[in-house]
Design an enzyme around this catalytic site. Structure first.
Site, PDB file in Angstrom:
ATOM      1  N   LYS A 160      12.672  -0.944   1.866  1.00 35.69           N
ATOM      2  CA  LYS A 160      11.549  -0.806   2.791  1.00 35.69           C
ATOM      3  C   LYS A 160      10.843  -2.156   2.732  1.00 35.69           C
ATOM      4  O   LYS A 160      10.208  -2.495   1.738  1.00 35.69           O
ATOM      5  CB  LYS A 160      10.632   0.327   2.330  1.00 35.69           C
ATOM      6  N   GLY A 175       3.539  -2.956  -5.613  1.00 34.55           N
ATOM      7  CA  GLY A 175       2.481  -2.993  -4.609  1.00 34.55           C
ATOM      8  C   GLY A 175       1.189  -2.430  -5.147  1.00 34.55           C
ATOM      9  O   GLY A 175       0.929  -2.468  -6.353  1.00 34.55           O
ATOM     10  N   SER A 176       0.404  -1.887  -4.257  1.00 39.45           N
ATOM     11  CA  SER A 176      -0.939  -1.441  -4.632  1.00 39.45           C
ATOM     12  C   SER A 176      -0.903  -0.151  -5.432  1.00 39.45           C
ATOM     13  O   SER A 176       0.040   0.642  -5.342  1.00 39.45           O
ATOM     14  CB  SER A 176      -1.768  -1.202  -3.367  1.00 39.45           C
ATOM     15  N   GLY A 199      -0.953   3.033  -3.008  1.00 31.80           N
ATOM     16  CA  GLY A 199       0.348   3.402  -2.469  1.00 31.80           C
ATOM     17  C   GLY A 199       1.298   3.876  -3.553  1.00 31.80           C
ATOM     18  O   GLY A 199       2.005   4.872  -3.399  1.00 31.80           O
ATOM     19  N   GLU A 254       5.364  -1.021 -10.144  1.00 31.38           N
ATOM     20  CA  GLU A 254       4.546  -2.084 -10.686  1.00 31.38           C
ATOM     21  C   GLU A 254       3.321  -2.137  -9.802  1.00 31.38           C
ATOM     22  O   GLU A 254       3.415  -2.437  -8.624  1.00 31.38           O
ATOM     23  CB  GLU A 254       5.306  -3.418 -10.659  1.00 31.38           C
ATOM     24  N   CYS A 275       1.157 -10.988  -9.609  1.00 32.24           N
ATOM     25  CA  CYS A 275       0.947  -9.720 -10.331  1.00 32.24           C
ATOM     26  C   CYS A 275       0.252  -9.973 -11.662  1.00 32.24           C
ATOM     27  O   CYS A 275      -0.442  -9.117 -12.182  1.00 32.24           O
ATOM     28  CB  CYS A 275       2.274  -9.028 -10.630  1.00 32.24           C
ATOM     29  N   GLU A 297      -9.077  -4.467 -10.099  1.00 28.17           N
ATOM     30  CA  GLU A 297      -8.349  -5.667  -9.720  1.00 28.17           C
ATOM     31  C   GLU A 297      -8.820  -6.141  -8.349  1.00 28.17           C
ATOM     32  O   GLU A 297      -8.668  -5.423  -7.361  1.00 28.17           O
ATOM     33  CB  GLU A 297      -6.842  -5.392  -9.665  1.00 28.17           C
TER      34      GLU A 297
END
Lengths: 535, 535
Positions: free
Chosen positions: A185, A242-243, A246, A264, A301, A393
């Site tokens: 994706k 990602g976030s 999500g 992650e 990250c 963050e």
């Protein structure tokens, strides 16, 4: 990701070895972070039908891949890396236009070589085979190894258009190396880059004769279809970078049906500078951390989002040096409009929760996705009163200095922190911080995947010893890493045991004869590259 | 588990190194499965306060255990094993009274030696250290290993009062070997056995000088407190063996807060006997499987709950032979009233879903927890119409024959099965089944953790090559095993990476010098028991 409902020519999705018209619910275009303008063609937001087709094709591909020669997987990964190099100029130009990351050195000299390097390391691991962790018990004739798990879905993030791309990055390489087909994706902030990568992946599949649906890609999905995708019976496992928002939604969906999902997510990557280190070399460290914080506009990250100091004149000088460095550096565009909005919102929330702006703290005027290089500051006491709001963050070119009263308070702060990818401790070379180090390190150790000394965390070496993982909520499980071949491969494997299975029916890796003479296997308790004795 | 609300003397719980009065919401007594009568003293159902105290004590114990000598953990495990042997008679007598399992050979000659053997294997693994999977990259000076994760909660099942007991079994041994304190939740069907075990565990803790709260135990909890326990911030991970219903509730609670939980739940352990094997040696296999099915009244995790045959006169003879064997064997009491009720309900539901009773199918008269040795039967076509209702584990001395029309249909059935711990394939020695094997094996392989040839699944060797795990819903993750040292230890570890950390601050396992000369470490890509070269 501006949406367009009207009918118009749209890019195609890669399903079952072909670029096909998507079953689209809408479309979107990339945006140039330097201008805020839509660029390039329209890309589809796929409806569930595309996922369904991709899952069926991946299921068939996985059947074909059963028992495939390790060499064939390695050849694909190497061919893909070579294809990317041949097409480096086009890839770099596209990624630069979609992300505003510098073409050079970042994209062409750093990230693309890292990406091809990862693919080649994965190829070497697939060929060599030790990642399978073969264990042979000759007395009981029980033999076990890690084997491919099945179709893997990979969600790529926005911050590394090559190295973490769902169709080319670390999760992709690990899933393929294990012997699984991948449904990527793509991240909608760099669809053109993803398309170019996928074209080369497909070419490599054809060049090396893997099943056509080994690599598939869609660009965007409704949230509910993403949840359905990770929990579909045909999906074996998912990788996501990602976030938190999500990732946690996908985790809940996958968990509910017992599907492995490796995430992650967010990490503030605390950096602690102990008192004597501040005295000894505070200015050097301040400059080093400023560089680390602003690298890629702070969208790594492992970017340090929290610098933990203890009150002293040296600490004030340290903050002043960092502030000067932040102010002297031009702010770079963030990767997306959404990223800019998110950073802006996070900084506002942190300020609302009591953090003071030292420098920056607002969007820059103009259409570019630029935010001031920002330093926030809060006292240790204030932080301890509201860690749940201040431990947020702010992904981008912002960091927060937490000024503790003393090392005791700094230790308390660390003990209240959530899980992170990294934690760094700077201590004096003289040894004057050693007692404080010994108190702080265990608390930090318990909360991070990678503990650093005297070093900023933003360099993530692609090493077998790397852990790019950490305790929840930085990832979903503290025992796995997304960077570091061969360990990263284990995420996309299941443990397959053979009990009393007739010799000729065993997978090659488990037969008496070492299949390639290079695979390390544990035979009756000893690691060996040889055959089972007496065979 | 009959409840008594009145005030009376009650057994104590083991918290923070002491047997303490429980904060009890009620009490319960064990029951003799042979008579249905309550036996022994009253045991407490703990309120949350007991969990809270245990979690605090475990947190402190874990701090003390940081950097503990591997030898000390090994010494504890070995001392505990020795203590169990010294007290074998009392343990066996108590377990026999609470479970009705035969004192001999089952409890004294099989299960207790297995339990002490597991503890000693765990000791050896802790001492030797290779389970830590040390990876050293000297060039980048990055070093990684698996390290203890923190306080572990272990929920033991009812079916192995020693070998899977929360305070003595495989999960306990693995969690301790990794260097973690354990809070055991004993199974309420054998509280006296658990108490005797815990007494010896505590004695061993004192004899070997581990922190007092390394081992703690409570007997029973309200469901909501169990959920709170696995998701408490102080809990690092959970091991659970038991029912799907309980396991899935705990999984949801742990998943929601990102806590690792390792579950071994239900499994029907399909056995496929291919046509030529039926012809060649059907009678022998039928007798072998009957024995396997009735072992421990069918209350093994790997008991075959489904025998898949293809229509033929030999298949009918096979069923007749199994039926005779089931009818000839006296039925043994089940482990608990709840187990009897559950088996009875499951058989009724399977019959309601279309299965026919070949033999048995009802509770035996009298007060003992006895159920007829039971064989059910269903056609392959009927099974395929309702796999969701017919693929139900009837835990106990019942099994179901599924009679497929042919191998095609049998393959379809396997392809519709859920994840299982084991799957066995019997094929003709002549090779006449080989083509069918090659079709069936991949389908079965994908759905099980351990694939067997020509062998019943109930023997679970404690081997490093064992996989006592499997795809969901037999467990929560297909990459882990609960039996098999050292791999089982990884469940209770986190991946700890050290980047540029000064040499003297590294854990011993990661220093240049191999700490014990026996630990296998991957140094710059090669496995070695030596020191880092040049050191």
């Amino acid at each position: 990701m501006p949406m367009h409902k009207e009918e118009r020519a749209m890019e195609k999705v890669l399903i079952a070895g072909e670029w096909r018209e998507a079953h689209a619910s809408g479309g979107f275009r990339a945006e140039d972070p330097k201008t805020g303008q839509a660029i390039g063609p329209e890309y589809p937001v796929s409806r569930w039908e595309d996922c369904d087709l991709a899952l069926n094709a991946a299921t068939e591909a996985f059947k074909e891949m059963r028992g495939i020669e390790l060499e064939k997987i390695a050849a694909f990964l190497e061919q893909y890396a070579a294809n990317l190099e041949v097409n480096a100029d086009a890839l770099v130009a596209m990624a630069a236009s979609e992300t505003a990351l510098p073409a050079s050195p970042r994209l062409s000299q750093v990230e693309l070589p890292r990406t091809t390097g990862q693919l080649r390391q994965a190829a070497a691991a697939a060929r060599e085979g030790s990642w399978q962790n073969v264990v042979i018990d000759t007395k009981n004739n029980i033999r076990t190894h890690f084997a491919p798990i099945g179709p893997v879905v990979v969600f790529g993030p926005n911050n590394f258009p090559f190295a973490f791309n769902g169709i080319a990055g670390g999760d992709f390489a690990a899933a393929i190396a294990a012997g699984n087909p991948v449904i990527a994706k793509a991240h909608p902030s760099h669809p053109g880059t993803s398309r170019l990568l996928a074209e080369q992946a497909l070419a490599a599949v054809k060049q090396t004769g893997l099943p056509a649906a080994t690599v598939q890609m869609i660009y965007a999905l409704a949230n509910e279809d993403g949840l359905r995708l990770v929990s579909d019976p045909r999906t074996a496992a998912t990788g996501f970078t990602g976030s938190s928002a999500g990732g946690l939604r996908l985790k809940a969906a996958a968990d509910a049906v017992g599907k492995p999902i490796y995430l992650e997510m967010s990490s503030i990557n605390p950096v602690v500078v102990l008192p004597a280190a501040l005295q000894e070399r505070g200015e050097t460290i301040a400059r080093e951390l400023a560089t680390s914080c602003l690298m890629g506009s702070g969208q790594f990250c492992t970017s340090p989002n929290m610098i933990l100091l203890t009150q002293s004149p040296e600490a004030e000088s340290f903050v002043a040096t960092m502030t000067s460095a932040f102010e002297a550096a031009p702010s770079q565009p963030l990767l997306s409009r959404g990223g800019l909005e998110h950073l802006s919102k996070c900084v506002d929330e942190l300020v609302g929760a009591g953090a003071k702006v030292v420098t920056g703290g607002k969007r820059e005027p103009g259409a570019a996705f630029c935010y001031d290089n920002t330093i926030l500051r809060v006292s240790g006491a204030d932080w301890l009163e509201a860690p749940e709001t201040l431990e947020k963050e702010a992904f981008g070119n912002a960091t927060m200095v937490v000024m503790a009263k003393n090392v005791d308070e700094a230790q308390q702060i660390v003990e209240h922190m959530e899980g992170n990818l990294t934690g760094a401790l700077y201590s004096a070379n003289s040894g004057a911080d050693d007692a404080d180090y010994d108190r702080m390190a265990p608390a930090l150790r318990a909360r991070v995947g990678r503990l650093l000394n005297d070093k900023a965390p933003t360099g993530v070496a692609v090493s077998p010893a790397m852990n790019h993982g950490g305790p929840y909520p930085s990832t979903g499980h503290p025992g796995f890493t997304s960077v570091g071949i061969p360990v990263a491969i284990h995420r996309f494997a299941k443990l397959d045991c053979y009990d009393n299975v007739r010799a000729h029916r065993l997978p090659k890796a488990l037969q008496d004869k070492n299949p390639n003479g290079t695979m390390w296997r544990s035979i009756d308790g000893s690691w060996s590259r040889g055959d089972v004795a007496g065979s």
